[in-house]
Design a protein around this motif. Structure first.
Motif, PDB file in Angstrom:
ATOM      1  N   PHE A  96       1.518  45.496  -2.820  1.00 36.27           N
ATOM      2  CA  PHE A  96       0.207  45.709  -2.201  1.00 36.27           C
ATOM      3  C   PHE A  96      -0.580  44.408  -2.168  1.00 36.27           C
ATOM      4  O   PHE A  96      -1.134  44.026  -1.133  1.00 36.27           O
ATOM      5  CB  PHE A  96      -0.570  46.782  -2.975  1.00 36.27           C
ATOM      6  N   GLY A  97      -0.627  43.718  -3.296  1.00 32.64           N
ATOM      7  CA  GLY A  97      -1.385  42.467  -3.358  1.00 32.64           C
ATOM      8  C   GLY A  97      -0.822  41.381  -2.464  1.00 32.64           C
ATOM      9  O   GLY A  97      -1.563  40.654  -1.803  1.00 32.64           O
ATOM     10  N   THR A  98       0.496  41.285  -2.421  1.00 31.63           N
ATOM     11  CA  THR A  98       1.123  40.266  -1.580  1.00 31.63           C
ATOM     12  C   THR A  98       0.895  40.553  -0.103  1.00 31.63           C
ATOM     13  O   THR A  98       0.550  39.648   0.671  1.00 31.63           O
ATOM     14  CB  THR A  98       2.626  40.200  -1.871  1.00 31.63           C
ATOM     15  N   THR A  99       1.057  41.804   0.296  1.00 31.50           N
ATOM     16  CA  THR A  99       0.855  42.151   1.698  1.00 31.50           C
ATOM     17  C   THR A  99      -0.599  41.985   2.095  1.00 31.50           C
ATOM     18  O   THR A  99      -0.900  41.520   3.197  1.00 31.50           O
ATOM     19  CB  THR A  99       1.313  43.594   1.960  1.00 31.50           C
ATOM     20  N   LEU A 100      -1.516  42.335   1.199  1.00 37.32           N
ATOM     21  CA  LEU A 100      -2.937  42.141   1.495  1.00 37.32           C
ATOM     22  C   LEU A 100      -3.268  40.653   1.602  1.00 37.32           C
ATOM     23  O   LEU A 100      -4.081  40.247   2.439  1.00 37.32           O
ATOM     24  CB  LEU A 100      -3.791  42.808   0.421  1.00 37.32           C
ATOM     25  N   GLY A 101      -2.599  39.832   0.798  1.00 34.11           N
ATOM     26  CA  GLY A 101      -2.781  38.383   0.908  1.00 34.11           C
ATOM     27  C   GLY A 101      -2.262  37.843   2.231  1.00 34.11           C
ATOM     28  O   GLY A 101      -2.887  36.976   2.848  1.00 34.11           O
ATOM     29  N   PHE A 102      -1.112  38.365   2.680  1.00 39.92           N
ATOM     30  CA  PHE A 102      -0.596  37.959   3.986  1.00 39.92           C
ATOM     31  C   PHE A 102      -1.530  38.395   5.104  1.00 39.92           C
ATOM     32  O   PHE A 102      -1.701  37.693   6.095  1.00 39.92           O
ATOM     33  CB  PHE A 102       0.796  38.525   4.233  1.00 39.92           C
ATOM     34  N   CYS A 103      -2.145  39.573   4.960  1.00 42.13           N
ATOM     35  CA  CYS A 103      -3.099  40.047   5.968  1.00 42.13           C
ATOM     36  C   CYS A 103      -4.338  39.163   6.000  1.00 42.13           C
ATOM     37  O   CYS A 103      -4.950  38.974   7.050  1.00 42.13           O
ATOM     38  CB  CYS A 103      -3.504  41.491   5.689  1.00 42.13           C
ATOM     39  N   GLY A 104      -4.718  38.628   4.845  1.00 36.93           N
ATOM     40  CA  GLY A 104      -5.883  37.755   4.788  1.00 36.93           C
ATOM     41  C   GLY A 104      -5.647  36.405   5.416  1.00 36.93           C
ATOM     42  O   GLY A 104      -6.602  35.690   5.731  1.00 36.93           O
ATOM     43  N   MET A 105      -4.389  36.030   5.606  1.00 30.99           N
ATOM     44  CA  MET A 105      -4.096  34.751   6.243  1.00 30.99           C
ATOM     45  C   MET A 105      -4.413  34.784   7.721  1.00 30.99           C
ATOM     46  O   MET A 105      -4.707  33.745   8.322  1.00 30.99           O
ATOM     47  CB  MET A 105      -2.622  34.383   6.032  1.00 30.99           C
ATOM     48  N   GLY A 106      -4.352  35.955   8.315  1.00 24.58           N
ATOM     49  CA  GLY A 106      -4.664  36.095   9.735  1.00 24.58           C
ATOM     50  C   GLY A 106      -6.065  36.648   9.910  1.00 24.58           C
ATOM     51  O   GLY A 106      -6.865  36.705   8.990  1.00 24.58           O
ATOM     52  N   GLU A 107      -6.383  37.058  11.089  1.00 27.38           N
ATOM     53  CA  GLU A 107      -7.690  37.618  11.404  1.00 27.38           C
ATOM     54  C   GLU A 107      -7.595  39.130  11.538  1.00 27.38           C
ATOM     55  O   GLU A 107      -7.991  39.708  12.539  1.00 27.38           O
ATOM     56  CB  GLU A 107      -8.239  36.996  12.693  1.00 27.38           C
ATOM     57  N   MET A 108      -7.075  39.799  10.525  1.00 28.48           N
ATOM     58  CA  MET A 108      -6.925  41.238  10.564  1.00 28.48           C
ATOM     59  C   MET A 108      -8.173  41.878   9.958  1.00 28.48           C
ATOM     60  O   MET A 108      -8.764  41.349   9.017  1.00 28.48           O
ATOM     61  CB  MET A 108      -5.674  41.658   9.784  1.00 28.48           C
ATOM     62  N   GLY A 109      -8.563  43.018  10.468  1.00 30.45           N
ATOM     63  CA  GLY A 109      -9.722  43.722   9.951  1.00 30.45           C
ATOM     64  C   GLY A 109      -9.435  44.311   8.579  1.00 30.45           C
ATOM     65  O   GLY A 109      -8.318  44.300   8.072  1.00 30.45           O
ATOM     66  N   VAL A 110     -10.487  44.870   7.967  1.00 28.88           N
ATOM     67  CA  VAL A 110     -10.363  45.393   6.611  1.00 28.88           C
ATOM     68  C   VAL A 110      -9.494  46.650   6.581  1.00 28.88           C
ATOM     69  O   VAL A 110      -8.564  46.763   5.789  1.00 28.88           O
ATOM     70  CB  VAL A 110     -11.769  45.676   6.022  1.00 28.88           C
ATOM     71  N   VAL A 111      -9.800  47.613   7.439  1.00 26.89           N
ATOM     72  CA  VAL A 111      -9.061  48.883   7.425  1.00 26.89           C
ATOM     73  C   VAL A 111      -7.600  48.679   7.823  1.00 26.89           C
ATOM     74  O   VAL A 111      -6.699  49.162   7.111  1.00 26.89           O
ATOM     75  CB  VAL A 111      -9.762  49.924   8.323  1.00 26.89           C
ATOM     76  N   PRO A 112      -7.276  47.962   8.903  1.00 24.29           N
ATOM     77  CA  PRO A 112      -5.859  47.731   9.194  1.00 24.29           C
ATOM     78  C   PRO A 112      -5.159  46.920   8.101  1.00 24.29           C
ATOM     79  O   PRO A 112      -3.982  47.144   7.815  1.00 24.29           O
ATOM     80  CB  PRO A 112      -5.863  46.957  10.509  1.00 24.29           C
ATOM     81  N   PHE A 116      -1.910  48.277   6.229  1.00 20.89           N
ATOM     82  CA  PHE A 116      -0.697  47.466   6.221  1.00 20.89           C
ATOM     83  C   PHE A 116      -0.267  47.153   4.789  1.00 20.89           C
ATOM     84  O   PHE A 116       0.924  47.166   4.467  1.00 20.89           O
ATOM     85  CB  PHE A 116      -0.939  46.181   7.025  1.00 20.89           C
ATOM     86  N   ALA A 117      -1.243  46.878   3.897  1.00 21.80           N
ATOM     87  CA  ALA A 117      -0.927  46.595   2.495  1.00 21.80           C
ATOM     88  C   ALA A 117      -0.371  47.832   1.797  1.00 21.80           C
ATOM     89  O   ALA A 117       0.516  47.727   0.947  1.00 21.80           O
ATOM     90  CB  ALA A 117      -2.172  46.094   1.775  1.00 21.80           C
ATOM     91  N   THR A 118      -0.868  49.014   2.152  1.00 22.36           N
ATOM     92  CA  THR A 118      -0.321  50.249   1.589  1.00 22.36           C
ATOM     93  C   THR A 118       1.125  50.439   2.031  1.00 22.36           C
ATOM     94  O   THR A 118       1.981  50.835   1.230  1.00 22.36           O
ATOM     95  CB  THR A 118      -1.181  51.450   2.009  1.00 22.36           C
ATOM     96  N   PHE A 119       1.398  50.157   3.287  1.00 24.67           N
ATOM     97  CA  PHE A 119       2.774  50.229   3.775  1.00 24.67           C
ATOM     98  C   PHE A 119       3.662  49.221   3.048  1.00 24.67           C
ATOM     99  O   PHE A 119       4.804  49.526   2.682  1.00 24.67           O
ATOM    100  CB  PHE A 119       2.806  49.986   5.290  1.00 24.67           C
ATOM    101  N   GLY A 120       3.146  48.016   2.805  1.00 25.26           N
ATOM    102  CA  GLY A 120       3.901  47.011   2.061  1.00 25.26           C
ATOM    103  C   GLY A 120       4.167  47.446   0.630  1.00 25.26           C
ATOM    104  O   GLY A 120       5.252  47.213   0.086  1.00 25.26           O
ATOM    105  N   ALA A 121       3.182  48.093  -0.001  1.00 25.39           N
ATOM    106  CA  ALA A 121       3.371  48.594  -1.364  1.00 25.39           C
ATOM    107  C   ALA A 121       4.444  49.668  -1.402  1.00 25.39           C
ATOM    108  O   ALA A 121       5.279  49.695  -2.312  1.00 25.39           O
ATOM    109  CB  ALA A 121       2.054  49.143  -1.903  1.00 25.39           C
ATOM    110  N   LEU A 122       4.441  50.545  -0.409  1.00 22.16           N
ATOM    111  CA  LEU A 122       5.474  51.585  -0.353  1.00 22.16           C
ATOM    112  C   LEU A 122       6.862  50.975  -0.151  1.00 22.16           C
ATOM    113  O   LEU A 122       7.841  51.418  -0.765  1.00 22.16           O
ATOM    114  CB  LEU A 122       5.164  52.577   0.757  1.00 22.16           C
ATOM    115  N   CYS A 123       6.956  49.968   0.690  1.00 24.38           N
ATOM    116  CA  CYS A 123       8.253  49.327   0.937  1.00 24.38           C
ATOM    117  C   CYS A 123       8.768  48.600  -0.305  1.00 24.38           C
ATOM    118  O   CYS A 123       9.928  48.771  -0.701  1.00 24.38           O
ATOM    119  CB  CYS A 123       8.145  48.342   2.096  1.00 24.38           C
TER     120      CYS A 123
END
Length: 138
Positions: A96-112, A116-123
């Protein structure tokens, strides 16, 4: 030319980090225990820095050895599933933390980003749980 090389190397770097995350996800629980034990022992003044680090490493090794021993020797499916789940939960948090960090590298909104981080945590958690369940009893 350099822009294309940068994009290719960026994707290769992110792919390498994801591969490393999936490879090392099984060891997230012992690492978490080692970090928490060393932090608690050092913060409460029980041990000095080096001694707290050594005690944390010993605690992490004990968690890893106990988990692998239970998974390798037990034939009870409920015990194996619960131990695998306990060892895979920190891996899901790391995913979850790693995927959320990757999302923060781009211009992704908070909810998406959180979706996406929840999906990464599940994977990542599912991958770690699958690898732990694959250990066959002797």
């Amino acid at each position: 030319m350099l822009l294309g090389l940068g994009i290719v190397l960026g994707f290769a770097g992110i792919g390498f980090l994801c591969w490393l995350l999936f490879l090392c996800a099984v060891y997230a629980a012992p690492l978490f225990v080692a970090a928490m034990v060393s932090t608690i022992l050092y913060d409460h003044g029980v041990l000095s820095g080096a001694h707290a680090a050594l005690a944390g490493i010993a605690a992490g090794i004990m968690v890893l050895a106990c988990g692998q021993t239970i998974l390798a020797s037990s034939r009870d499916p409920a015990l194996r599933a619960s131990v695998s789940l306990l060892l895979a939960l920190p891996a899901a948090l790391a995913g979850f933390g790693t995927t959320l960090g990757f999302c923060g590298m781009g211009e992704m909104g908070v909810v998406p980003g959180y979706l996406f981080a929840t999906f990464g945590a599940l994977c990542v958690g599912g991958s770690a749980w699958t690898r732990l369940c694959a250990i066959q009893p002797a």
